[in-house]
Write an enzyme that holds these catalytic residues in place. Structure first.
Site, mmCIF file in Angstrom:
data_model
loop_
_atom_site.group_PDB
_atom_site.id
_atom_site.type_symbol
_atom_site.label_atom_id
_atom_site.label_comp_id
_atom_site.label_asym_id
_atom_site.label_seq_id
_atom_site.Cartn_x
_atom_site.Cartn_y
_atom_site.Cartn_z
ATOM 1 C CG HIS A 86 -0.599 3.505 -4.099
ATOM 2 N ND1 HIS A 86 -0.547 2.145 -4.269
ATOM 3 C CD2 HIS A 86 -0.369 4.019 -5.334
ATOM 4 C CE1 HIS A 86 -0.319 1.846 -5.534
ATOM 5 N NE2 HIS A 86 -0.197 2.976 -6.202
ATOM 6 C CB SER A 119 5.746 -1.057 -11.329
ATOM 7 O OG SER A 119 4.342 -1.116 -11.496
ATOM 8 C CE LYS A 158 3.991 0.174 -2.659
ATOM 9 N NZ LYS A 158 2.753 0.942 -2.908
ATOM 10 C CE1 TYR A 169 -0.830 -1.646 -8.195
ATOM 11 C CE2 TYR A 169 0.689 -1.431 -10.040
ATOM 12 C CZ TYR A 169 0.055 -0.900 -8.934
ATOM 13 O OH TYR A 169 0.322 0.394 -8.549
ATOM 14 C CB THR A 180 0.377 -3.367 -4.741
ATOM 15 O OG1 THR A 180 1.732 -2.923 -4.846
ATOM 16 C CG2 THR A 180 -0.511 -2.158 -4.509
#
Length: 395
Positions: free
Chosen positions: A290, A133, A266, A158, A184
């Protein structure tokens, strides 16, 4: 994972456990998934427990993810030679021992001091790809090093507001040997999460989970003082960069231009979004809500999967996450058209209870159950697994 042509018989893990029983030893961790979950919940402090186990709003979507998978029932076939099985697969250029990756989960140091480093070591030992992440407690470079040379790994992005920061993250991931970028899309804002709100718990505000930002040259150049001298100013800049509610499809074109690595989007649930992703030249989509942490009342991810698969056909790789709690769940997602699945919360339970060893135990258990469920359903390989192996439970 074996390097030769012989598939690993993951199901034999059960015999290791039984043989230990002859010496008077029983498993250190609970074997049943629900018991493992309860043990992890009891181990964590209140803030971390809410963060790991909580979802958006009433947590209806989080529950529905699990319940919708349970509504699909496997129909076993008999008298087929299943003496050997092969669950290996390749997604893009990433070779996998099974169609399983570790979902990107942020701030893992709230679960265990070693956080993502422990997960990377466990995943690397088994050859299971870890998706690191952006919001990790350790830098993407340190996570890559912990996984070891040759360990398969992808990077989850992100999407920040600053285009230069986006480019920096993508470039760093490439340089560190990550094999794909997972963007994402479903977090342009943080959802209303009552468990976190009740404890006023957001670890990012205490500089936890922002290691990639604090180490980034573009991020640091935007600060009046280094984060070491003014940590709260750095946190403030992070808050301003983390989510990008103004993002649109046109921005995907720029991300595509930044890298030759495969790009996966995603958070795709609607067939029209899947078709748009295909038109934008990305390589794959990840059907996900999520884990129920963003839109309360949303459709279960598994119920969205068939429509996305139909929309893109063979043009895009389709991945799946949200609600996977067992090897049987993995098989169901593959049957409904996923090329591979991502598992999230269960490996965090192992991390909470026993660090890297706990993650490894969870993964070995999941892979064993997948292998055995495949065999006991009458199949030897993934290429014979399709929608016809499932029946829909009538409620």
């Amino acid at each position: 994972m074996s390097d030769d042509a012989t598939p690993v018989p993951f199901g034999n893990y059960q015999y290791e456990i039984y043989l230990q029983g002859l010496a008077g030893q029983t498993p250190d961790l609970p074997v049943a998934w629900d018991a493992l979950e309860r043990a992890a919940a009891a181990k964590l402090d209140e803030g971390a427990r809410g963060y790991v186990f909580g979802g958006a709003g009433s947590e209806d979507t989080q529950r529905e993810n699990v319940e919708a998978l349970a509504r699909w029932r496997i129909v076993p076939r008999m008298l087929r030679d299943v003496s050997t099985r092969d669950v290996r697969t390749t997604v893009f250029a990433t070779t996998m021992p099974a169609p399983v990756l570790l979902s990107p989960v942020g701030v893992q140091s709230i679960i265990h001091p070693e956080g993502e480093l422990a997960v990377a070591r466990a995943a690397g030992e088994l050859g299971v790809p870890m998706v690191a992440s952006t919001a990790s407690s350790h830098t993407l470079e340190d996570i890559a090093q912990a996984g070891g040379a040759g360990a398969p790994r992808w990077f989850q992005l992100y999407w920040p507001k600053d285009d230069d920061l986006t480019a920096s993250f993508v470039g760093r991931a490439e340089a560190a040997g990550y094999e794909a970028i997972v963007v994402t899309l479903d977090t342009p804002l943080l959802a209303w999460r009552p468990r976190d709100l009740q404890g006023a718990y957001l670890p990012f505000l205490k500089s936890v989970g922002i290691a990639n930002y604090l180490a980034d040259p573009v991020f640091r150049a935007a600060l009046a003082k280094p984060p070491e001298e003014d940590p709260q100013a750095a946190v403030g800049h992070f808050v301003g960069q983390f989510s990008n509610p103004a993002a649109t499809w046109d921005g995907i074109d720029r991300i595509r231009s930044l890298t030759r690595l495969p790009i996966v989007l995603k958070g795709i649930n609607h067939p029209d979004d899947a078709r748009e992703a295909r038109a934008r030249g990305v390589d794959g989509v990840l059907v996900s809500n999520h884990g129920g942490r963003q839109v309360d009342g949303a459709q279960a991810a598994i119920d969205a999967l068939p429509g996305v698969v139909e929309a893109v056909g063979d043009d895009l790789t389709v991945l799946f996450d949200s609600g996977i709690r067992s090897g049987a769940d993995v098989l169901k997602a593959i049957a409904l058209g996923a090329d591979a699945t991502l598992v999230g919360r269960p490996y965090l339970w192992g991390l909470a209870l026993a660090g890297a060893d706990g993650v490894k135990t969870v993964l070995r258990s999941l892979l064993a159950e997948l292998d055995l469920t495949l065999a006991l359903s009458g199949h030897r390989a993934l290429d014979t697994v399709g929608p016809e192996i499932l029946a829909r439970r009538s409620d």
